[in-house]
Every structure is written in structure tokens, then in C-alpha cells.
Enzyme design. Structure first.
Site, PDB file in Angstrom:
ATOM      1  CB  THR A  72      -1.164  -0.038   1.209  1.00 27.03           C
ATOM      2  OG1 THR A  72      -0.137   0.282   2.519  1.00 27.03           O
ATOM      3  CG2 THR A  72      -1.897  -1.038   1.284  1.00 27.03           C
ATOM      4  CE  LYS A 200      13.123   4.705  -2.576  1.00 27.37           C
ATOM      5  NZ  LYS A 200      12.944   5.244  -3.839  1.00 27.37           N
TER       6      LYS A 200
END
Lengths: 308, 176
Positions: A72, A200
Site C-alpha cells: 500500500t 530509504k
């Protein structure tokens, strides 16, 4: 869970890797069949009716599966609803493979705590660098032997900067072009303001240093204010500008940096690259496609393969 | 030249009277003794308490030649206030982005020199098409050996005050 580019690509490619898809869910609906759903029919319905089935998303979480794929959209802060999906699977002693960055960037310690109590395992190589095995590569090293991890982790920002540099175009012009090409989303905020690259880096820091990081710990600058003149000044000097994420000395820095024009970090277009600075083996470079449905799905399926 | 006495960049801080020929007088001993002149920062707008003009001269020379230069300067009667204590071994290039023209560029530069303890070797300015567009400036700084990170930190501090963005090289990364 999640029927965007990554979720649907995983479903499409799963059988090629010998896996059965027992359910697909999006934010409002789900299709579930313990014997395996008809992936093509479900994806067709998603395209035409924007729904995947008659059931509720909760039915998918309660259904039969060995591994939950969480794909998602990434959310900041409490990382919901992805976080709850992950914990519900782990609490049922199921495995989880993440493509959604939120849970491992914003609540790493929480999900690891739940994982410790679980028979299930959580893997998330797809959250950083798309198809490039970044998390698993870093994880394969003893954290003491890695002194820094840095790289280009956002393809959209990299496309914009490399196009601005090669054709001396301004930011607004190239952004509009990137949107036309589908390289940038309609709302590119997280790509250009550094948030995506920072998330990240936070994941990399969590893996490298054993947790404790959220985006609050990152110093982040975007590329929105980089004028074409800065790129040409850099070029006169044999350099160029890239949005670089840098994890070293237990801190996270993301921002536009000067890099050698012909250096390893100056990848062009939507390419990603990660440089791992090791104590005993010098510098490792891993580069490739950092985004895209099939690319990221490949990383997800690689993780699934490790769970068998 | 031997490895044991490599050529390095040195800064000499002088204070000169505001008289014709004073600067030339001070530069003579540098050339005469084999120094390679890198830059001269002649702060004409500034005065020392004694009414002299501060001048910072960057010279490239071996340590031995540099010592001779300083001695020769003093013999000529030039007021050398500081010499040899600063050795700029590293170079750092940064690009500043923002409203450089609206902000006080010369103030920004002199603050960078004093606060980051570096010597600005070269400034290249690229102005946007309209006045509202951000401009960019590339600065080449000579910094003390091993002090690049500290210098960069100081540059960031000054830039932050002036609402400028700093695009710097990567610490520990590839440089050229």
C-alpha cells in the site's frame, strides 16, 4: 495488500515464480480464495470498476496465506494502515514482505518487536532501490565493517537533475516533461523534496545500526530550488549535481551534492545507485532500476523466495 | 624538489600603508624568492586601528622558500602580521544558490572566509534570467589540510543566515 503498480505486478508475476495468490486487497475491497484467485479477472475488474472484489480488506487479512505482501502507499508518522497490516500478519505467525517504506522507516523498532514475538519473518528488500538488492546486501555485512552507504535513491529527482544538466533546462520545464512521460507523479512532492530518498536512507540506517531511526533523524534538502545555472557552474568544473542520500557516522543527510560528472554516482535518467563503503573490501557499487511495478515486484518475489 | 619539502599554499597577512606602490613593494619579495602568487585579498574598505589596509596574500612555495619570503618582506619594511601558521592543503568547491544579488554577496564571502577559516581562491557567479530568479555562485576554497568538513559546516552556517542553499561535494566521496 495494495493493488497499485507494485501489488498488481507481484500478482501478475507470482505464478512465474511458482507462487499462488490467495487474495488481493486494496483500500476498499478484496478478493480471496484459499485455492488461488483468478489474477487476470481480478486485475481486469480493478482496471474497469476500480475494485478488486466483493469482500472487505479485513477479509484478506483474516484469509488463508503464508506471506502477506504489503504494497500500500507509504505514509509518514504512524505508517498506517500499512503498519497494522504488518502486525496483523505477524501476530498470526505469518511472514510479511514489504514494498511500503512506512513501517520500516517510521516504526522500525515497533515492527521488529512484534516480529520477535512471531513465528513469521519480515523482509523488505523492495523498499529501497526497487530491483537493486540494497537492504539484503547491507544486511549481509557486519555493520562494523560498513563505514558509509550513499547513493541516488530517487529516480524522479535524478531524471530531473540529469535532464536539466544535459539540456540546460530549468526545473519547472523538466518537471512538467517528467510528468508527461510518467516519470514524475502528478504530485511529485516526496520525490523532489527529498522525503522519498530520506525514507530509504532511514531504512538503510535502521538495518545498519540496528534500529532507532525515523525521518525526524534525517537532515533533508530537496532539489526544487536548484537552478539550471548551478548545474552549468558545476559542469564547468567537471562536476554535476545529484540528489544524494548519505548514511554514515550514525547520521542521515539527504540533499543536492556536487559529484564528479563522469563518476560512479552520476547515473543518468531514472537509474538508482548505491555505494557501500566497506572497511576491508573498498567500495561496492550496485546500480539499476530503482522504481517501477515489475522492478519492485521482482524484489518482492526475491524476498518471498527466501522465506520458503 | 624533494618530497620532504613539498610545495604548499601559505597565507601571509600584511598591513600596508595607503600609499602608491605599497602593494607592489610587498609583492616583490614573493616573486624574488620563488613564491607562486595564488591570490591577493586587498581589503581596501577596511582599516586597521593603525589606519593601514589589511591584505591577505596566498602564496604557493616550499616551506624553506616561504620562510625566505617572510624574512625578505620584513627586511623590506612590510608589516607582516601573520605568516606560515595557516597551511591550506585542501581545496573545497561549493555552489551557493539563492538570491545572491539581493543578499550582500561580499559580506557573505568575507564571513565565509573568516568563519570557516579558509581562503576563497575563486568565485564564479551565474545570474538568473530575471532578477527574481535565483542565482548561483561557485566558490573554490583553500582549506586547511583535513579541515574540509569543519569548513563546510561553517559555510553552511553562513549560508543559512543569508538564506542561501549550499550544494557541496560529498564528505568522503569521490572528489574529482
Amino acid at each position: 495488500m495494495g493493488a497499485g503498480a507494485v501489488g498488481t505486478s507481484v500478482a501478475e508475476l507470482a505464478s512465474t515464480y511458482g507462487h499462488t495468490v490467495t487474495g488481493i486487497g486494496d483500500s476498499s475491497s478484496a478478493a480471496v480464495d484459499p485455492g488461488g484467485i483468478d489474477v487476470e479477472a481480478v486485475l481486469e475488474r480493478k482496471r474497469t470498476d476500480n475494485t478488486v472484489g466483493q469482500l472487505a480488506p479485513a477479509d484478506l487479512l483474516d484469509g488463508a496465506y503464508d506471506a502477506l505482501i504489503e504494497a500500500t502507499p507509504t505514509t509518514l508518522g504512524d505508517a498506517e494502515p500499512g503498519y497494522s497490516h504488518v502486525t496483523s500478519a505477524l501476530e498470526r505467525d505469518r511472514h510479511v514482505v514489504l514494498a511500503n517504506k512506512g513501517p520500516v522507516a517510521e516504526r522500525y523498532d515497533d515492527v521488529r518487536r512484534v516480529e520477535r514475538e512471531s513465528e513469521g519473518t519480515m523482509l523488505f528488500d523492495a523498499t529501497v532501490g526497487g530491483a537493486i538488492p540494497v537492504v539484503s546486501t547491507i544486511d549481509a555485512f557486519d555493520s562494523d565493517s560498513v563505514s558509509a552507504v550513499r547513493g541516488v535513491l530517487n529516480g524522479t529527482a535524478n531524471f530531473i537533475l540529469s535532464r536539466m544538466a544535459t539540456d540546460s533546462l530549468d526545473y519547472e520545464h523538466v518537471l512538467a516533461e517528467a510528468q508527461d512521460l510518467g516519470v514524475a507523479e502528478a504530485d511529485p512532492t516526496f520525490d523532489v523534496d527529498g522525503t522519498d530518498a530520506a525514507l530509504k536512507c532511514v531504512i538503510i540506517a535502521n538495518v545498519l545500526y540496528g534500529g532507532g531511526y525515523t525521518i525526524e533523524d534525517a537532515t533533508v534538502e530537496g532539489i526544487q530550488n536548484v537552478p539550471a545555472s548551478a548545474l552549468s557552474l558545476a559542469a564547468e568544473d567537471g562536476r554535476t549535481i545529484r540528489l544524494i542520500g548519505d548514511v554514515a557516522d550514525e547520521r542521515i543527510l539527504v540533499g543536492p551534492r556536487l559529484v564528479p560528472e563522469s563518476g560512479t554516482l552520476a547515473v543518468s535518467g531514472t537509474q538508482n545507485i548505491v555505494q557501500i563503503e566497506t572497511q576491508h573490501a573498498g567500495r561496492l557499487n550496485v546500480s539499476g532500476r530503482g522504481a517501477g511495478g515489475h522492478e519492485t515486484a521482482t524484489a518482492v518475489l526475491r524476498d518471498i523466495g527466501l522465506l520458503e | 624538489m624533494s618530497d620532504r619539502d613539498p610545495v604548499r599554499a601559505h597565507t601571509v597577512r600584511l598591513e600596508l600603508d595607503d600609499e602608491p606602490g605599497e602593494l607592489l613593494n610587498a609583492l616583490g619579495p614573493i616573486a624574488d624568492n620563488g613564491g607562486n602568487l595564488l591570490s591577493i585579498f586587498h581589503e581596501r574598505g577596511n582599516r586597521t586601528p593603525r589606519g593601514q589596509i589589511p591584505v591577505a596574500v596566498d602564496v604557493e612555495a616550499t616551506a624553506e622558500r616561504f620562510e625566505r619570503i617572510v624574512t625578505a618582506l620584513r627586511e623590506t619594511g612590510v608589516n607582516v602580521v601573520q605568516a606560515g601558521t595557516e597551511q591550506y592543503g585542501d581545496e573545497l568547491t561549493v555552489v551557493l544558490v539563492g538570491q545572491l544579488l539581493q543578499s550582500n554577496l561580499s559580506e557573505t564571502l568575507s564571513r565565509i572566509e573568516s568563519e570557516s577559516d579558509c581562503s576563497i581562491k575563486n568565485v564564479t557567479l551565474s545570474v538568473g534570467e530575471s532578477a527574481a530568479d535565483p542565482s548561483s555562485a561557485r566558490l573554490r576554497l583553500a582549506v586547511h589540510t583535513g579541515a574540509s568538513d569543519a569548513a563546510l559546516e561553517a559555510v553552511r552556517g553562513v549560508a543559512y543566515d543569508q538564506e542561501l542553499q549550499v550544494i557541496s561535494p560529498l564528505a568522503g566521496g569521490e572528489t574529482a
